[in-house]
Design a protein around this motif. Sequence first.
Motif, PDB file in Angstrom:
ATOM      1  N   VAL A   1       0.924  -0.844   0.294  1.00  0.00           N
ATOM      2  CA  VAL A   1      -0.136  -0.706  -0.172  1.00  0.00           C
ATOM      3  C   VAL A   1       0.835   1.154  -0.086  1.00  0.00           C
ATOM      4  O   VAL A   1       1.636   1.532   0.522  1.00  0.00           O
ATOM      5  CB  VAL A   1      -0.763  -0.002   0.938  1.00  0.00           C
TER       6      VAL A   1
ATOM      7  N   ILE B   1       2.182  -7.340   4.877  1.00  0.00           N
ATOM      8  CA  ILE B   1       2.125  -6.192   4.631  1.00  0.00           C
ATOM      9  C   ILE B   1       2.708  -5.102   4.180  1.00  0.00           C
ATOM     10  O   ILE B   1       2.954  -4.965   5.758  1.00  0.00           O
ATOM     11  CB  ILE B   1       0.332  -6.066   5.216  1.00  0.00           C
TER      12      ILE B   1
ATOM     13  N   CYS C   1      -4.038   0.908   6.353  1.00  0.00           N
ATOM     14  CA  CYS C   1      -5.084  -0.575   6.819  1.00  0.00           C
ATOM     15  C   CYS C   1      -5.863  -1.071   7.249  1.00  0.00           C
ATOM     16  O   CYS C   1      -5.362  -0.969   8.293  1.00  0.00           O
ATOM     17  CB  CYS C   1      -3.899  -1.754   6.074  1.00  0.00           C
TER      18      CYS C   1
END
Length: 302
Positions: A129, A156, A164
């Motif tokens: 992300v 992640i 997130c």
Amino acid sequence: MTRLSFAPPSTGEVVDYGHRFDASRHWPASLTLGFAAYPEANTSITRMNVARHYGPLRVQRAFYPEGRDGCCHVYLLHPPGGIASGDSLTIDVTVSENAHALLTTPAANKLYRADSNSVAWAQHTHLKVEDGATLEWLPQETLAFDGSRGVQTVEIDLAETAKCLGWEIIGLGRPASDLPYVSGIIEQQFKLTRNGLPLWLERQSIDPEHPRFLGKWGQGGSTVHATLWAVGLENPTDAITELRDKIPASHNWAVTHRRGVLLLRYLGMERNEAWALFQQARDILRPRLIGVESVTPRIWLT
């Protein structure tokens, strides 16, 4: 039987794709998705700009139940419906700057009993992300059949201003059929970083033959355990207070905050209880995280 060798586009690795049932059984599948924000008038629209698949992993289309300038909803499809010995699933998702994507699944993921050679399965998920972007990772639960063996990893990677919200739910055995999880081993690994620095690292083995499985200091005999995480909250302390005030108190869940990561844990016996808990938590956390009320993905209602 004729065997063919294929090279997955993402790795270039040559894979024996024959229907083997020995200890070398290996059936790979991969899905690579990308999301980007495109300016339009006075707003921006998140579009799925990358969709590559190999084997039985894919998506069909993006949905916009929150409006064209809202979150992009995508459903991850795995037609076999479960993971068997030798299966190797890889999911790679990138949410680029200022984009907002929500990924979920149409049904529970099943982890089947290992074959006579005890060949393990593998499932690896990598979520990236970028700055200003938001990812909601909301798969439906994973159900592990008795005798299942495999490794499940979630990585992640967040940029400095990325956000997130996600969860992972796993149920052990099939209680309704009186088939408990009494053999097998599943290793779960979680790794969450921001700017390459670790915020949350976790590894656990689900082994019904280990004292931890039944011990009160460990699994305690529970058949469902789950974790929800939220990163990017402006005031996590107030968020925790609201969670505790609005969700009925229970010995089955607890919430904490460490190093910028809010973690809500569930340990109990009911999938529906865990699912309801996480949906309530999302209803509370999503407005705090991105300033928008929760919208239920349509696939959950079918």
